[in-house]
Scaffold this active site. Structure first.
Site, PDB file in Angstrom:
ATOM      1  N   THR A   1      -1.481  -1.731  -6.348  1.00 22.26           N
ATOM      2  CA  THR A   1      -2.119  -2.799  -6.701  1.00 22.26           C
ATOM      3  C   THR A   1      -1.538  -2.627  -8.424  1.00 22.26           C
ATOM      4  OG1 THR A   1      -3.137  -0.978  -7.536  1.00 22.26           O
ATOM      5  CG2 THR A   1      -4.015  -2.562  -5.985  1.00 22.26           C
TER       6      THR A   1
ATOM      7  N   LYS B   1      -9.691  -5.487  11.003  1.00 27.11           N
ATOM      8  CA  LYS B   1      -8.206  -5.059  12.005  1.00 27.11           C
ATOM      9  C   LYS B   1      -8.041  -5.480  13.014  1.00 27.11           C
ATOM     10  CE  LYS B   1      -6.968  -1.652   8.764  1.00 27.11           C
ATOM     11  NZ  LYS B   1      -6.110  -2.292   8.078  1.00 27.11           N
TER      12      LYS B   1
ATOM     13  N   GLY C   1       0.689  -1.564  -0.120  1.00 29.28           N
ATOM     14  CA  GLY C   1      -0.277   0.112   0.098  1.00 29.28           C
ATOM     15  C   GLY C   1       1.106   1.293  -0.407  1.00 29.28           C
ATOM     16  N   ALA C   2       2.217   1.398  -1.311  1.00 25.01           N
ATOM     17  CA  ALA C   2       2.937   2.595  -0.806  1.00 25.01           C
ATOM     18  C   ALA C   2       2.854   3.636  -1.685  1.00 25.01           C
ATOM     19  CB  ALA C   2       4.440   1.656  -0.922  1.00 25.01           C
ATOM     20  N   SER C   3       1.827   3.368  -2.694  1.00 27.28           N
ATOM     21  CA  SER C   3       1.576   3.498  -3.819  1.00 27.28           C
ATOM     22  C   SER C   3       0.681   5.125  -2.793  1.00 27.28           C
ATOM     23  CB  SER C   3       0.463   3.712  -4.625  1.00 27.28           C
ATOM     24  OG  SER C   3      -0.888   3.670  -4.565  1.00 27.28           O
TER      25      SER C   3
ATOM     26  N   VAL D   1      -2.832  -8.019  -2.742  1.00 22.69           N
ATOM     27  CA  VAL D   1      -2.334  -9.049  -2.080  1.00 22.69           C
ATOM     28  C   VAL D   1      -3.105  -9.789  -1.493  1.00 22.69           C
ATOM     29  CG1 VAL D   1      -0.647  -6.357  -0.311  1.00 22.69           C
ATOM     30  CG2 VAL D   1      -3.203  -6.941  -0.112  1.00 22.69           C
TER      31      VAL D   1
ATOM     32  N   TYR E   1     -14.222  -3.920   8.068  1.00 24.58           N
ATOM     33  CA  TYR E   1     -13.521  -3.588   8.240  1.00 24.58           C
ATOM     34  C   TYR E   1     -12.690  -3.543  10.060  1.00 24.58           C
ATOM     35  CZ  TYR E   1      -9.668   0.326   8.739  1.00 24.58           C
ATOM     36  OH  TYR E   1      -8.619   0.805   8.239  1.00 24.58           O
ATOM     37  N   ALA E   2     -13.946  -3.439  10.277  1.00 22.97           N
ATOM     38  CA  ALA E   2     -13.786  -3.389  11.987  1.00 22.97           C
ATOM     39  C   ALA E   2     -12.978  -4.847  12.468  1.00 22.97           C
ATOM     40  CB  ALA E   2     -15.208  -3.037  12.712  1.00 22.97           C
TER      41      ALA E   2
HETATM   42  P1  NAP Z   1      -4.840   4.564   1.062  1.00 19.64           P
HETATM   43  O1  NAP Z   1      -4.998   5.918   0.911  1.00 19.64           O
HETATM   44  O2  NAP Z   1      -6.751   4.229   1.140  1.00 19.64           O
HETATM   45  O3  NAP Z   1      -4.198   4.311   0.908  1.00 19.64           O
HETATM   46  C1  NAP Z   1      -4.057   2.416   0.377  1.00 19.64           C
HETATM   47  C2  NAP Z   1      -2.872   1.672   0.057  1.00 19.64           C
HETATM   48  O4  NAP Z   1      -3.581   0.519  -0.064  1.00 19.64           O
HETATM   49  C3  NAP Z   1      -2.887   2.450  -1.530  1.00 19.64           C
HETATM   50  O5  NAP Z   1      -1.631   2.111  -1.847  1.00 19.64           O
HETATM   51  C4  NAP Z   1      -3.362   1.018  -2.907  1.00 19.64           C
HETATM   52  O6  NAP Z   1      -2.829   1.123  -3.688  1.00 19.64           O
HETATM   53  C5  NAP Z   1      -2.842  -0.392  -1.097  1.00 19.64           C
HETATM   54  N1  NAP Z   1      -4.251  -1.686  -1.403  1.00 19.64           N
HETATM   55  C6  NAP Z   1      -5.319  -1.279  -2.250  1.00 19.64           C
HETATM   56  N2  NAP Z   1      -5.659  -2.459  -2.236  1.00 19.64           N
HETATM   57  C7  NAP Z   1      -4.556  -3.299  -2.634  1.00 19.64           C
HETATM   58  C8  NAP Z   1      -4.253  -4.774  -2.250  1.00 19.64           C
HETATM   59  N3  NAP Z   1      -5.515  -5.514  -2.923  1.00 19.64           N
HETATM   60  N4  NAP Z   1      -3.148  -5.301  -2.812  1.00 19.64           N
HETATM   61  C9  NAP Z   1      -2.554  -3.865  -2.835  1.00 19.64           C
HETATM   62  N5  NAP Z   1      -2.320  -3.057  -2.084  1.00 19.64           N
HETATM   63  C10 NAP Z   1      -3.352  -2.229  -2.326  1.00 19.64           C
HETATM   64  O7  NAP Z   1      -5.307   3.889   2.801  1.00 19.64           O
HETATM   65  P2  NAP Z   1      -4.115   5.108   4.226  1.00 19.64           P
HETATM   66  O8  NAP Z   1      -5.310   5.514   4.543  1.00 19.64           O
HETATM   67  O9  NAP Z   1      -2.846   5.126   4.017  1.00 19.64           O
HETATM   68  O10 NAP Z   1      -3.938   3.057   4.635  1.00 19.64           O
HETATM   69  C11 NAP Z   1      -2.928   3.223   4.941  1.00 19.64           C
HETATM   70  C12 NAP Z   1      -3.618   1.684   5.774  1.00 19.64           C
HETATM   71  O11 NAP Z   1      -3.303   2.545   6.844  1.00 19.64           O
HETATM   72  C13 NAP Z   1      -4.687   1.358   5.499  1.00 19.64           C
HETATM   73  O12 NAP Z   1      -4.436  -0.661   6.095  1.00 19.64           O
HETATM   74  C14 NAP Z   1      -5.399   1.468   6.337  1.00 19.64           C
HETATM   75  O13 NAP Z   1      -6.400   0.327   6.416  1.00 19.64           O
HETATM   76  C15 NAP Z   1      -4.897   1.500   8.196  1.00 19.64           C
HETATM   77  N6  NAP Z   1      -5.413   2.616   8.434  1.00 19.64           N
HETATM   78  C16 NAP Z   1      -5.893   4.361   7.980  1.00 19.64           C
HETATM   79  C17 NAP Z   1      -6.309   4.452   8.721  1.00 19.64           C
HETATM   80  C18 NAP Z   1      -6.774   6.085   8.177  1.00 19.64           C
HETATM   81  O14 NAP Z   1      -7.254   7.396   9.067  1.00 19.64           O
HETATM   82  N7  NAP Z   1      -6.241   6.394   7.545  1.00 19.64           N
HETATM   83  C19 NAP Z   1      -6.797   4.641  10.076  1.00 19.64           C
HETATM   84  C20 NAP Z   1      -6.425   3.686  11.048  1.00 19.64           C
HETATM   85  C21 NAP Z   1      -5.768   2.466   9.816  1.00 19.64           C
HETATM   86  P3  NAP Z   1      -3.539   1.766  -5.308  1.00 19.64           P
HETATM   87  O15 NAP Z   1      -3.468   3.132  -4.902  1.00 19.64           O
HETATM   88  O16 NAP Z   1      -2.881   0.945  -6.100  1.00 19.64           O
HETATM   89  O17 NAP Z   1      -4.748   1.200  -4.969  1.00 19.64           O
END
Ligand code: NAP
Length: 243
Positions: free
Chosen positions: A37, A155, A12-14, A60, A151-152
């Site tokens: 992805t 996680k 999820g590094a994009s 993944v 989601y809950a």
């Molecule tokens: P985000 O901005 O939506 O980014 C999600 C990332 O996951 C993107 O790089 C996406 O790649 C990648 N991804 C999605 N489906 C995938 C798959 N099937 N295989 C490989 N990569 C995949 O999310 P974020 O807010 O940075 O969240 C990152 C993590 O933190 C997540 O696990 C999220 O649940 C957790 N989190 C976030 C928050 C928050 O408030 N933001 C709070 C608690 C936990 P693409 O660009 O290719 O789609």
């Protein structure tokens, strides 16, 4: 340069939190495998952070895709020392309206995805007798949230997976910990209603939502050599919202 010469995989590094985690590892000397992805999405981060980082496309949730990823990373960069399972998605709706596919996709990416990655790196890490695994959970996995049953559950599942992995791999000098972010400004939270943002700002002692830069240092700490005696833990990073 805490991660000099270490190979670090960040899923999820994009964008969002994962991009910032990848950048922070690269700044500390790591060779980072940036996973998303799509190849262009992953490579964009790799090009931005430099330091020999490389982008990889992988879903993944698909174990064959994950196994191919680990083989490519091992060939290109070397044996992974650190895995950060950060890839995650939401498909929010109330339980009564939640479709099977909404449940399955979120569980498959968030929970099975982390399992697929751990299973694939376990062998090379065991052989190297070194490994650091950090799984990104969420405060929602600890406290629940209406409209996020899938989601809950995913996680909370990540926390169980973390505990089992810590017990199973601990004797090989491999630690596994989880990090539970609060509400962080990324694409995932951009649709949060203004009232909710105000609630967070008012109720978190930090007085604001978090930024990806608030999460990355905690991940790097759990992934460091110095954190050798910390395993099976979940570290909440939420500005104190759930105190
Ligand atoms: P985000 O901005 O939506 O980014 C999600 C990332 O996951 C993107 O790089 C996406 O790649 C990648 N991804 C999605 N489906 C995938 C798959 N099937 N295989 C490989 N990569 C995949 O999310 P974020 O807010 O940075 O969240 C990152 C993590 O933190 C997540 O696990 C999220 O649940 C957790 N989190 C976030 C928050 C928050 O408030 N933001 C709070 C608690 C936990 P693409 O660009 O290719 O789609």
């Amino acid at each position: 340069m805490r991660f000099s010469e270490q190979v670090v995989i960040v899923t999820g590094a994009s964008r969002g939190i994962g991009k910032e985690i990848a950048r922070a590892f690269a700044n500390e000397g790591a060779r980072v495998a940036c996973v998303a992805t799509t190849q262009p999405g992953a490579q964009k981060t790799a090009d931005e952070i430099g330091q020999g980082a490389k982008g990889y496309a992988c879903d993944v949730s698909n174990s064959a895709s994950v196994d191919a990823l680990i083989e490519s990373v091992s060939q290109d960069l070397g044996t992974p020392a650190v895995l950060v399972n950060n890839a995650g998605i939401t498909k929010d709706t109330l339980i009564l309206r939640m479709k099977d596919e909404d449940w399955d996709r979120v569980m498959n990416v968030n929970l099975k995805g982390a399992f697929n990655m751990i299973r694939a790196v376990a062998k090379p890490m065991m052989k190297a007798r070194y490994g650091r695994i950090v799984n990104v959970s969420s405060v929602v996995g600890l406290h629940g949230a209406a409209g996020q049953a899938n989601y809950a559950a995913s996680k909370a599942g990540v926390i169980g997976l973390t505990l089992a992995t810590a017990k199973e791999l601990g004797s090989r000098n491999i630690t596994c910990n989880a990090l539970a972010p609060g509400f962080i400004e990324t694409d995932m939270t951009e649709d949060l209603p203004a009232e909710f943002r105000e609630y967070v700002a008012k109720n978190a002692p930090a007085g604001r939502l978090g930024k990806p830069e608030d999460i990355a240092p905690a991940i790097l700490f759990l992934a460091s050599r110095e954190a050798a005696y910390i395993t099976g833990q979940t570290l909440t990073v939420d500005g104190g919202l759930f105190l």
